[in-house]
Motif scaffolding. Structure first.
Motif, short mmCIF file in Angstrom:
data_model
loop_
_atom_site.label_atom_id
_atom_site.label_comp_id
_atom_site.label_asym_id
_atom_site.label_seq_id
_atom_site.Cartn_x
_atom_site.Cartn_y
_atom_site.Cartn_z
N SER A 134 0.84 -1.19 0.00
CA SER A 134 0.00 0.00 0.00
C SER A 134 0.88 1.25 0.00
CB SER A 134 -0.89 0.01 1.24
OG SER A 134 -0.10 0.17 2.41
N GLU A 135 0.26 2.40 -0.21
CA GLU A 135 1.00 3.67 -0.14
C GLU A 135 1.60 3.87 1.24
OE1 GLU A 135 1.87 5.79 -2.51
OE2 GLU A 135 1.04 4.32 -3.90
N ARG A 136 0.87 3.42 2.26
CA ARG A 136 1.39 3.50 3.63
C ARG A 136 2.66 2.66 3.76
NH1 ARG A 136 -2.22 0.25 7.01
NH2 ARG A 136 -0.85 -1.37 6.20
N ASP A 137 2.62 1.46 3.15
CA ASP A 137 3.80 0.60 3.18
C ASP A 137 4.97 1.27 2.47
OD1 ASP A 137 2.34 -1.35 4.48
OD2 ASP A 137 1.88 -2.46 2.64
N HIS A 138 4.68 1.91 1.31
CA HIS A 138 5.72 2.61 0.55
C HIS A 138 6.39 3.66 1.42
CE1 HIS A 138 3.47 1.70 -3.49
NE2 HIS A 138 4.00 0.63 -2.95
N GLU A 139 5.57 4.43 2.13
CA GLU A 139 6.12 5.51 2.95
C GLU A 139 6.96 4.94 4.09
OE1 GLU A 139 4.75 9.40 5.61
OE2 GLU A 139 3.23 8.14 4.65
N LEU A 140 6.48 3.87 4.71
CA LEU A 140 7.23 3.28 5.82
C LEU A 140 8.59 2.77 5.34
CD1 LEU A 140 5.66 0.98 8.53
CD2 LEU A 140 8.03 0.83 7.88
N ILE A 141 8.60 2.11 4.19
CA ILE A 141 9.85 1.60 3.63
C ILE A 141 10.81 2.76 3.34
CG2 ILE A 141 10.89 0.44 1.63
CD1 ILE A 141 8.32 -1.23 1.45
N TYR A 142 10.26 3.85 2.84
CA TYR A 142 11.09 5.03 2.55
C TYR A 142 11.80 5.51 3.83
CZ TYR A 142 12.32 9.87 1.67
OH TYR A 142 13.01 11.06 1.59
N TRP A 143 11.03 5.61 4.93
CA TRP A 143 11.64 6.12 6.15
C TRP A 143 12.66 5.13 6.72
CZ3 TRP A 143 11.43 10.90 6.14
CH2 TRP A 143 10.28 11.62 5.85
N VAL A 144 12.41 3.83 6.57
CA VAL A 144 13.40 2.83 7.00
C VAL A 144 14.69 3.02 6.20
CG1 VAL A 144 13.98 0.36 6.96
CG2 VAL A 144 11.74 1.10 7.79
N ALA A 184 7.22 6.52 13.66
CA ALA A 184 5.90 6.71 14.26
C ALA A 184 5.56 8.20 14.34
CB ALA A 184 5.87 6.08 15.65
N ASN A 185 6.53 9.02 14.69
CA ASN A 185 6.30 10.47 14.76
C ASN A 185 6.04 11.06 13.37
OD1 ASN A 185 6.67 10.54 17.54
ND2 ASN A 185 8.87 10.91 17.38
N MET A 186 6.76 10.56 12.38
CA MET A 186 6.60 11.07 11.02
C MET A 186 5.25 10.68 10.43
SD MET A 186 9.34 12.81 10.34
CE MET A 186 9.08 13.05 8.59
N MET A 187 4.78 9.46 10.75
CA MET A 187 3.57 8.94 10.12
C MET A 187 2.35 9.07 11.02
SD MET A 187 5.05 5.56 8.12
CE MET A 187 3.46 5.28 7.30
N HIS A 188 2.55 9.58 12.25
CA HIS A 188 1.46 9.82 13.19
C HIS A 188 0.74 8.52 13.59
CE1 HIS A 188 2.15 14.02 12.31
NE2 HIS A 188 1.94 13.80 11.02
N PHE A 189 1.54 7.48 13.84
CA PHE A 189 1.04 6.23 14.40
C PHE A 189 1.78 5.96 15.70
CE2 PHE A 189 0.24 5.27 9.79
CZ PHE A 189 -1.13 5.10 9.88
N SER A 190 1.29 4.97 16.45
CA SER A 190 2.02 4.56 17.65
C SER A 190 3.23 3.72 17.23
CB SER A 190 1.12 3.73 18.57
OG SER A 190 0.85 2.46 17.99
N GLU A 191 4.21 3.64 18.11
CA GLU A 191 5.40 2.85 17.81
C GLU A 191 5.05 1.38 17.62
OE1 GLU A 191 9.91 2.20 19.65
OE2 GLU A 191 8.52 3.64 20.56
#
Length: 223
Positions: free
Chosen positions: A161-171, A181-188
Motif C-alpha cells: 500500500s502507499e502507507r507501506d511505501h512511505e514506511l519503507i522510505y523512512w526505513v 511513528a512520529n513522522m507517520m502519526h502512528f504509535s510505535e
C-alpha cells in the motif's frame, strides 16, 4: 551461544569479552567465548576447531586480513555468521564485507550494539551500523549498479500500500521505529506491526535488507 573473537589487540578482545558476559548475565543469557584469535590465520583454525555460532572479527590484522579469513571460512562453512568489528569506515572494506556475505559490520566504539547484534545475527538477521546503512545507495553503485541501470528499476511491489511505501522510505533513510511513528502519526507498536507485515510480504528478514531492497527496486522519484 558460542562466540569467537578475533583481533590483534588483546585489550580489545578482553574488553569485548567482559562487556558481552556482563550484559548477557544481566539479561539472563549465556555467552561462551570459545576462542580468541590474533589474526586471520588463527581465525580460520579456531573456527574449524570450535564452529562458533557467531564470529566477531577485526579487519586489519597481521599475516591475514579479517575479510580474507572470512571469505575462506564462508567458502568452507556457508552458514558461518561473521560480524566485522572495526574502527575503519573505508569504502573498500565495507564493499568487500558486503560482497563476502558478512552478517554484520559495526564500529568498535558501538559497544551498546554488540550483544543485540550477536543475537540478531544468530537468529539469521544482518546488522550494519547506522553509518553503513546511510552509505548503502553509494555502495550499490560501486558494486556495479550504474545510473542507467538505476533508471530501469522495477516499480515497488504492487501488493504494498502507499502507507507501506512511505514506511519503507523512512526505513531506508535510517529512521528507527519511534522516529517513523512520529513522522507517520502512528504509535510505535503500530509501526512495528506494519513493518513485520512488510517483511513478510517482501520475503526479507530485517530492516537492513528492506533498505537495500528499496535502493535496488524503488524509483527514487516516487517518494
Amino acid at each position: 551461544m558460542k562466540v569467537l573473537l578475533v583481533d590483534d589487540d588483546a585489550l580489545v578482545t578482553s574488553g569485548i569479552a567482559i562487556i558481552l558476559k556482563a550484559k548477557a548475565k544481566h539479561l539472563g543469557l549465556v555467552i561462551e567465548i570459545v576462542g580468541i584469535g590474533r589474526d586471520g590465520r588463527e581465525a580460520i583454525q579456531l573456527y574449524e576447531t570450535h564452529e562458533p555460532d557467531v564470529v566477531l572479527m577485526d579487519i586489519r590484522m597481521p599475516h591475514m586480513l579479517g575479510i580474507e579469513a572470512g571469505k575462506i571460512i564462508q567458502a568452507k562453512y556457508p552458514d558461518a555468521r561473521i560480524i566485522y568489528l572495526t574502527t575503519f569506515l573505508e569504502d573498500e572494506y565495507i564493499i568487500e564485507a558486503l560482497r563476502s556475505g558478512a552478517k554484520g559490520y559495526l564500529l568498535k566504539t558501538d559497544y551498546e550494539s554488540l550483544l543485540p547484534a550477536i543475537e540478531a545475527v544468530e537468529q539469521g538477521h544482518r546488522v550494519f551500523g547506522n553509518e553503513i546503512i546511510e552509505k548503502i545507495p553509494a555502495y550499490l553503485d560501486m558494486m556495479g549498479q550504474t545510473s542507467i541501470e538505476a533508471s530501469k528499476r522495477e516499480p515497488i511491489d504492487p501488493r504494498l500500500s502507499e502507507r507501506d511505501h512511505e514506511l519503507i522510505y523512512w526505513v531506508a533513510q535510517g529512521l528507527n521505529n519511534k522516529e517513523i511513528a512520529n513522522m507517520m502519526h502512528f504509535s510505535e507498536g503500530t509501526i512495528r506491526n506494519y513493518l513485520s507485515d512488510i517483511l513478510v510480504k517482501l520475503g526479507v528478514r530485517d530492516r537492513t535488507q528492506l533498505a537495500i531492497y528499496y535502493f535496488k527496486h524503488v524509483d527514487r522519484n516516487r517518494m
